[in-house]
Design an enzyme around this catalytic site. Structure first.
Site, PDB file in Angstrom:
ATOM      1  N   ASN A 184      33.171  44.624  27.951  1.00 16.40           N
ATOM      2  CA  ASN A 184      34.103  45.613  27.421  1.00 16.40           C
ATOM      3  C   ASN A 184      34.887  45.162  26.193  1.00 16.40           C
ATOM      4  OD1 ASN A 184      33.399  47.419  29.519  1.00 16.40           O
ATOM      5  ND2 ASN A 184      34.730  46.276  30.904  1.00 16.40           N
ATOM      6  N   THR A 185      34.633  43.946  25.728  1.00 12.51           N
ATOM      7  CA  THR A 185      35.201  43.466  24.473  1.00 12.51           C
ATOM      8  C   THR A 185      34.041  43.183  23.525  1.00 12.51           C
ATOM      9  OG1 THR A 185      37.148  42.505  25.541  1.00 12.51           O
ATOM     10  CG2 THR A 185      36.572  41.657  23.368  1.00 12.51           C
ATOM     11  N   ASN A 214      29.632  38.699  36.625  1.00 12.34           N
ATOM     12  CA  ASN A 214      30.504  39.769  36.154  1.00 12.34           C
ATOM     13  C   ASN A 214      29.805  41.110  36.377  1.00 12.34           C
ATOM     14  OD1 ASN A 214      32.619  41.114  34.679  1.00 12.34           O
ATOM     15  ND2 ASN A 214      32.902  39.264  33.467  1.00 12.34           N
ATOM     16  N   SER A 238      32.489  39.607  30.095  1.00 16.72           N
ATOM     17  CA  SER A 238      32.905  41.005  30.183  1.00 16.72           C
ATOM     18  C   SER A 238      32.162  41.815  29.123  1.00 16.72           C
ATOM     19  CB  SER A 238      34.409  41.130  29.951  1.00 16.72           C
ATOM     20  OG  SER A 238      34.761  42.494  29.786  1.00 16.72           O
ATOM     21  N   ASP A 285      44.639  42.004  40.094  1.00 19.36           N
ATOM     22  CA  ASP A 285      46.026  41.734  39.713  1.00 19.36           C
ATOM     23  C   ASP A 285      46.025  41.091  38.335  1.00 19.36           C
ATOM     24  OD1 ASP A 285      48.733  41.384  39.644  1.00 19.36           O
ATOM     25  OD2 ASP A 285      48.832  39.870  41.224  1.00 19.36           O
ATOM     26  N   PHE A 321      40.248  43.970  28.618  1.00 17.22           N
ATOM     27  CA  PHE A 321      41.260  42.906  28.713  1.00 17.22           C
ATOM     28  C   PHE A 321      42.673  43.425  28.445  1.00 17.22           C
ATOM     29  CE2 PHE A 321      38.335  39.006  27.658  1.00 17.22           C
ATOM     30  CZ  PHE A 321      37.809  39.081  28.923  1.00 17.22           C
ATOM     31  N   ASN A 352      34.143  50.292  34.729  1.00 22.38           N
ATOM     32  CA  ASN A 352      35.387  50.119  33.985  1.00 22.38           C
ATOM     33  C   ASN A 352      35.083  49.660  32.563  1.00 22.38           C
ATOM     34  OD1 ASN A 352      36.594  47.265  33.190  1.00 22.38           O
ATOM     35  ND2 ASN A 352      35.275  46.936  34.996  1.00 22.38           N
ATOM     36  N   LYS A 360      32.374  32.175  34.122  1.00 23.20           N
ATOM     37  CA  LYS A 360      31.893  33.442  34.684  1.00 23.20           C
ATOM     38  C   LYS A 360      30.812  34.027  33.790  1.00 23.20           C
ATOM     39  CE  LYS A 360      33.623  37.544  37.037  1.00 23.20           C
ATOM     40  NZ  LYS A 360      34.852  38.222  37.521  1.00 23.20           N
TER      41      LYS A 360
END
Length: 352
Positions: free
Chosen positions: A174-175, A239, A172, A64, A114, A110, A210
């Site tokens: 992905n950044t 993560n 993460s 979410d 963000f 994925n 994290k």
């Protein structure tokens, strides 16, 4: 799992993964998903950094992102939930497609980057969420930010009054260059800024960190030292991973973070090593590949105070949270534990 839930999952799997996720959020908001309410028992009830949890099974950030379904998720059987990641300004994230099911591997990849509606929209929703289980927020930084450390602090300052805990997410994949903030010097400075903001909030909330499952032993030792000396309250391990070892799916070559069953062994070994390095003095939230009560129990016995799910819900449905909590209660009773806290770290040596 009920027959209607099985049919619903089967239908969602025929839809593009990101669209299916959006449909799931919409169904929750519309009250179309049966929800069990709180799942608890004297064995399951536990504490995490002063937060009272009815059970130790939480929802990980990413499900979410924009805090759209907080109220129904609080009734879905979880012991706590985490929304976000939130960044100061809205951002679209990376181009689509950016979410891939690896069905043969019970996994997902994925590369969202963000994507979220920004801290103002998210804070306005969090301000209205009902009382109940603890709700936390994953803090992020804008991709084009010139001072990412300041972004984390800004999100906490804006949203902190409306949540029960906050997570600094520097892991993460992905950044671009975000994981560079896990380095000792950069991470110490970032956490100092975030904790300064936290200490200025009217209500003090715990701050979690994290971390990546791809850390070397030396990098993990640095994080253990920082975690014990910086003033953070807990570590979330872990993560997603950049590893692709042992995958069978045709999507295994896609860029991004891998989550789900293939991450279980790697993330649990790192969790146990971190628990040993910190000698059990720091609560750890175990994440990565949990799809059953046995998986959750293994994380707890490896050193986790609590656990979080996400990808397991793709294959097990939203009822998985309640099923895991109830199964965990049975496992604790079977082994003679009177509480979750008594089981934490009891099987750590097997992972070292």
């Amino acid at each position: 799992m009920s027959l209607p839930e099985q049919l619903g999952l089967a239908a969602l799997r025929r839809v593009d993964p990101e669209k299916a996720h959006g449909l799931a959020i919409r169904a929750l908001r519309m009250g179309l998903v049966p929800l069990p309410g709180p799942v608890t028992s004297p064995r399951l009830a536990t504490k995490l950094c002063g937060l009272s949890l009815p059970n130790p099974v939480g929802l990980a950030a990413g499900f979410d992102k924009n805090a759209e379904a907080v109220a129904p998720l609080m009734r879905a059987g979880f012991g706590f939930i985490e929304v976000g990641a939130a960044t100061p300004r809205p951002q679209p994230g990376n181009p689509r497609p950016r979410l891939f099911r690896l069905t043969e591997d019970r996994a997902a990849i994925n590369r969202f980057g963000f994507n979220n509606e920004g801290m103002e929209a998210i804070a306005s929703r969090l301000e209205r969420h009902p009382q109940g289980i603890p709700v936390g927020l994953n803090l992020g930084a804008n991709k084009d930010s010139t001072d990412r450390a300041a972004d984390f602090a800004a999100v906490l300052a804006h949203c902190g009054p409306h949540v029960d805990f906050a997570t600094v997410n520097v892991s993460s994949p992905n950044t671009e260059r975000l994981r560079d903030l896990q380095g000792k010097e950069a991470l110490s400075g970032l956490l100092a800024g975030v904790l300064s903001v936290r200490d200025g909030l009217e209500r003090r909330i715990p701050v979690f960190l994290k971390i990546s499952p791809d850390l070397s032993e030396a990098e993990l030792a640095d994080i253990a030292e920082i975690a014990l000396t910086s003033g953070i309250d807990a570590v979330i391990a872990t993560n997603t991973t950049l590893s692709r070892e042992g995958l069978a799916s045709r999507h295994r070559g896609e860029a991004g973070g891998l989550s789900g069953a293939p991450l279980f062994q790697k993330s649990t070994r790192l969790l146990a090593r971190l628990s040993a390095m910190t000698e059990g003095r720091l609560p750890i939230v175990g994440v990565g590949g949990i799809a059953s009560a046995e998986d959750a129990y293994a994380k707890i016995r490896a050193g986790a105070t609590a656990v979080q799910l996400y990808t397991g819900l793709v294959y097990g449905g939203l009822s998985l949270a309640a099923r895991i909590a109830k199964g965990l209660d049975t496992l604790l009773a079977r082994d003679g534990f009177t509480s979750v806290a008594d089981a934490v770290g009891s099987g750590r040596e097997a992972w070292l």
